[in-house]
Design a protein around this motif. Structure first.
Motif, mmCIF file in Angstrom:
data_model
loop_
_atom_site.group_PDB
_atom_site.id
_atom_site.type_symbol
_atom_site.label_atom_id
_atom_site.label_comp_id
_atom_site.label_asym_id
_atom_site.label_seq_id
_atom_site.Cartn_x
_atom_site.Cartn_y
_atom_site.Cartn_z
ATOM 1 N N ILE A 49 0.869 -1.174 0.000
ATOM 2 C CA ILE A 49 0.000 0.000 0.000
ATOM 3 C C ILE A 49 0.902 1.219 0.000
ATOM 4 N N TYR A 75 -1.374 -1.197 -4.302
ATOM 5 C CA TYR A 75 -2.546 -0.362 -4.019
ATOM 6 C C TYR A 75 -2.048 1.014 -3.599
ATOM 7 N N GLN A 77 -2.865 4.601 -1.532
ATOM 8 C CA GLN A 77 -3.670 5.400 -0.610
ATOM 9 C C GLN A 77 -3.503 6.858 -1.031
ATOM 10 N N HIS A 85 -7.704 3.027 7.218
ATOM 11 C CA HIS A 85 -8.041 3.381 5.840
ATOM 12 C C HIS A 85 -6.996 2.841 4.870
ATOM 13 N N CYS A 89 -7.503 0.002 1.745
ATOM 14 C CA CYS A 89 -7.213 0.235 0.327
ATOM 15 C C CYS A 89 -6.846 -1.069 -0.386
#
Length: 328
Positions: A49, A75, A77, A85, A89
């Protein structure tokens, strides 16, 4: 690993903090390899992430996953809305048993992961718990409370930022609940709130205590991490076979990358010199110098130099980012 790494600037301006090399290998690579060794089963997928780090970084991360026999997924953010959060993601990858790790942490431990536990939280006993999130345990060793930076003593077991969940689906459900109901703490969605909800619903979290915790948040911490990695990791203290040295001494433990040239130099102990670098008429101790840098007429200790740096000067403890030039 989506944060900006502001505490490690200038080094994190051109390179994401988890990709900064410690003893010749990126921080995130060392973390992932250590976690893979702790797993009793092969890892199927490693999801990273990240922020907007560019295409080359994404390809490097996928290659890291592939080197461990796993699929690499990326991924992003795009909004800095907290740890819960960030993990959400990667919800497409939250299936089955999962390890969640924050990528500015290195550790030393010889444990094997018990995948039969509902959840597992890596912890380290610390002298000053007020600076950390800590866990409180019952007599059976299961977590009863998560406390963020306690002002009065409740526990000295600090959460190091590595977690195991037997069911990623349970984790995703609780993360989504926080976002859907806008449950925030200090303006962000916090993983600890999801953990509390899971515990309230009957899931049991045990702890795994690590022997040593190396935070890589700032320059001083990274220099210390480099020192300890060179001391405790068997694969860290290496000297490339093509090292060119004249009238020079290498004092172990050190990492010396390929194509390094030493002229009238003393390097080490606890020095990491990236590939293609030149050290001339200098002493370099307890320091990191990244690839293709030049150091001349200097005495450097407790120093961190980026890649393609040119430094000529005096005795100092420095922190210079990539492509810097300094002469005095």
């Amino acid at each position: 690993m989506a944060g900006r790494g502001t505490r490690l600037r200038p080094h994190s301006i051109t390179v994401p903090k988890p990709l900064v090399a410690v003893a010749g290998k990126p921080i995130v690579a060392r973390l992932v390899e250590d976690l893979a060794k702790a797993c009793p089963e092969p890892i199927d997928e490693i999801a990273f992430i990240i922020g907007d780090f560019g295409e080359q970084v994404e390809e490097d991360l996928k290659a890291l996953a592939q080197s461990l026999g796993a699929k690499g997924s990326i991924y992003q953010q795009t909004e800095k809305l907290g740890t819960a959060h960030a993990i959400l993601c990667a919800k497409e990858s939250l299936q089955g048993p999962v390890i969640v790790a924050f990528a500015d942490t290195l550790f030393q431990s010889n444990f094997k992961l018990n995948m039969e536990e509902d959840g597992l939280i890596w912890v380290k006993k610390v002298a000053d718990p007020s600076a950390y999130g800590v866990v409180k345990l019952d007599q059976e060793g299961y977590v009863t409370d998560f406390v963020e930076k306690p002002s009065t003593f409740v526990s000295d077991l600090a959460i190091v930022g590595i977690y195991y969940f037997q069911s990623a689906e349970n984790l995703e459900k609780e993360l989504q609940y926080l976002v859907d109901n806008n449950i925030m703490d200090r303006g962000e969605y916090q993983l600890t709130n999801a953990l509390e909800n899971m515990k309230t619903k009957g899931l049991k979290f045990s702890t795994s205590r690590i022997d040593e915790w190396l935070d890589c948040g700032n320059k001083k911490a990274v220099v210390h991490a480099n020192q300890r990695v060179l001391e405790i990791k068997e694969d860290a203290a290496q000297i490339a076979s093509d090292l060119q040295q004249s009238n020079s001494v290498v004092i172990p433990p050190c990492f010396i990358g390929e194509g390094v040239v030493l002229e009238n130099a003393v390097v080490g102990p606890h020095a990491s010199i990236g590939k293609g670098s030149l050290i001339r008429n200098s002493i370099v101790q307890n320091s990191l110098i990244q690839e293709n840098s030049q150091v001349e007429d200097a005495v450097l200790r407790d120093t961190m130099l980026g890649a393609y740096v040119k430094y000529k000067g005096q005795a100092q403890a420095l922190s210079l980012g990539d492509y810097s030039e300094y002469s005095c």
